[in-house]
Design an enzyme around this catalytic site. Structure first.
Site, PDB file in Angstrom:
ATOM      1  N   CYS A  60      -2.497  -2.908   7.880  1.00 39.58           N
ATOM      2  CA  CYS A  60      -2.246  -3.828   6.916  1.00 39.58           C
ATOM      3  C   CYS A  60      -1.026  -4.820   6.483  1.00 39.58           C
ATOM      4  CB  CYS A  60      -1.983  -2.761   5.737  1.00 39.58           C
ATOM      5  SG  CYS A  60      -3.836  -2.820   4.641  1.00 39.58           S
ATOM      6  N   ASP A 116       0.468  -1.194  -0.115  1.00 37.51           N
ATOM      7  CA  ASP A 116       0.184  -0.120   0.163  1.00 37.51           C
ATOM      8  C   ASP A 116       0.949   1.482  -0.078  1.00 37.51           C
ATOM      9  OD1 ASP A 116      -1.886  -2.132   0.042  1.00 37.51           O
ATOM     10  OD2 ASP A 116      -2.940  -1.084   2.481  1.00 37.51           O
ATOM     11  N   LYS A 174      -6.764  -5.436  -2.982  1.00 35.32           N
ATOM     12  CA  LYS A 174      -7.292  -5.555  -2.424  1.00 35.32           C
ATOM     13  C   LYS A 174      -8.900  -4.546  -1.465  1.00 35.32           C
ATOM     14  CE  LYS A 174      -4.180  -4.568   1.237  1.00 35.32           C
ATOM     15  NZ  LYS A 174      -4.613  -3.417   1.961  1.00 35.32           N
TER      16      LYS A 174
HETATM   17  C1  VGL Z   1      -4.874   0.551   5.930  1.00 34.17           C
HETATM   18  C2  VGL Z   1      -5.981   1.476   6.856  1.00 34.17           C
HETATM   19  C3  VGL Z   1      -7.301   1.016   6.245  1.00 34.17           C
HETATM   20  C4  VGL Z   1      -3.619  -0.006   5.546  1.00 34.17           C
HETATM   21  C5  VGL Z   1      -6.005   0.130   4.499  1.00 34.17           C
HETATM   22  O1  VGL Z   1      -2.995  -0.337   4.158  1.00 34.17           O
HETATM   23  O2  VGL Z   1      -2.947  -0.070   6.358  1.00 34.17           O
HETATM   24  N1  VGL Z   1      -5.477   0.943   6.866  1.00 34.17           N
HETATM   25  N2  VGL Z   1      -6.554   0.803   5.384  1.00 34.17           N
END
Ligand code: VGL
Ligand code: ZN
Length: 199
Positions: free
Chosen positions: A153, A10, A108
Site C-alpha cells: 500500500c 494502513d 479503501k
Molecule cells: C495491504 C495487502 C492487502 C497493505 C492491504 O496495507 O499494504 N496489503 N491489503
C-alpha cells in the site's frame, strides 16, 4: 509547511503482530510515526476496509490459500488472509497511534470485486478513491508517506502520488515490508526509477 501533508497508510491492528496479516515489526513504527506526525501541520490516514466476502481473500476462492496469485479482470491479484473486515477490531487504527490532528481518514478496498493497494486508485489503476482530488483541492504539493506495508500500500500510493504530480517522499524508518518474492527490493528500485525519495 502548508503545502506538505503526511499520509499514514494502513496503521491498523491486522497489519501489526497478532493481526490477521501481520507485517514483521509493524507495531515498532507506531512511536516513530507519532514523533514524525508532530512535525507535520497536516496529516491524513488511510484505512484498509474490506467487506467480509472481499475477493482479495483466499477464503473466497476454492482451492486457494493466502499469498497465491490469481488473475482478476483488472490483472494479477495476490490473495490474502481475511483482514481489515469492516467494523472489526483488526480494521481499527492501532490504538497507540497518536495523531489527533489528522484531518482525513480515507477508506479503501470497500468494493467486493476489486482490491485497492493505492490510496489514490483501486487496483484497476483507473477508479479514483478521491484522495488525489482532495489533496489538490487543499493545495498540497508535497506528500510524505509512512505506514504499512512498504511494498504494497505504501508503494502503490507513492507511485500514484508521483504520477499525479506530487513531490513524494517515503520515510523508511517509519514503514515495514511484507516482502513476498523480493517485493521490498523491487519497491526500492521502482522508487529510484521514478524519482520517489526514500529517506
Ligand atoms: C495491504 C495487502 C492487502 C497493505 C492491504 O496495507 O499494504 N496489503 N491489503
Ligand atoms: Zn487489504
Amino acid at each position: 509547511m502548508s503545502n506538505e501533508i503526511l499520509v499514514i497508510v494502513d496503521m491498523q491492528n491486522d497489519f501489526c503482530p497478532g493481526g490477521k496479516l501481520a507485517v514483521h515489526g509493524g507495531h515498532d513504527i507506531v512511536p516513530v510515526i507519532n514523533d514524525l506526525a508532530r512535525q507535520f501541520r497536516h496529516v491524513a490516514l488511510t484505512q484498509d476496509w474490506h467487506p467480509a466476502d472481499h475477493l482479495s481473500f483466499a477464503s473466497q476462492h476454492d482451492g486457494m490459500v493466502p499469498f497465491m496469485t490469481i488473475t482478476m479482470p483488472y490483472g494479477p491479484q495476490t490473495l490474502w488472509p481475511d483482514h481489515c473486515v469492516v467494523g472489526s477490531r483488526g480494521a481499527a487504527i492501532h490504538s497507540e497511534l497518536n495523531v489527533p490532528h489528522a484531518e482525513l481518514i480515507i477508506r479503501k478496498g470497500f468494493r467486493r470485486e476489486i482490491d485497492s493497494y493505492s490510496a489514490f486508485f483501486e487496483n484497476d489503476h483507473k477508479t479514483p478513491t478521491g484522495l488525489g482530488g482532495y489533496l489538490k483541492e487543499r493545495g498540497f504539493s508535497k506528500v510524505t508517506l509512512v505506514g504499512l506495508a512498504f511494498d504494497y500500500c505504501v508503494r502503490y500510493s507513492a507511485e500514484d502520488a508521483k504520477m499525479l504530480g506530487f513531490d513524494v517522499t517515503v520515510v523508511s524508518r517509519a514503514t515495514r515490508a511484507i516482502d513476498l518474492a523480493g517485493s521490498a527490493l523491487q519497491t526500492r528500485k521502482s522508487f529510484e526509477e521514478r524519482g520517489i525519495v526514500l529517506v
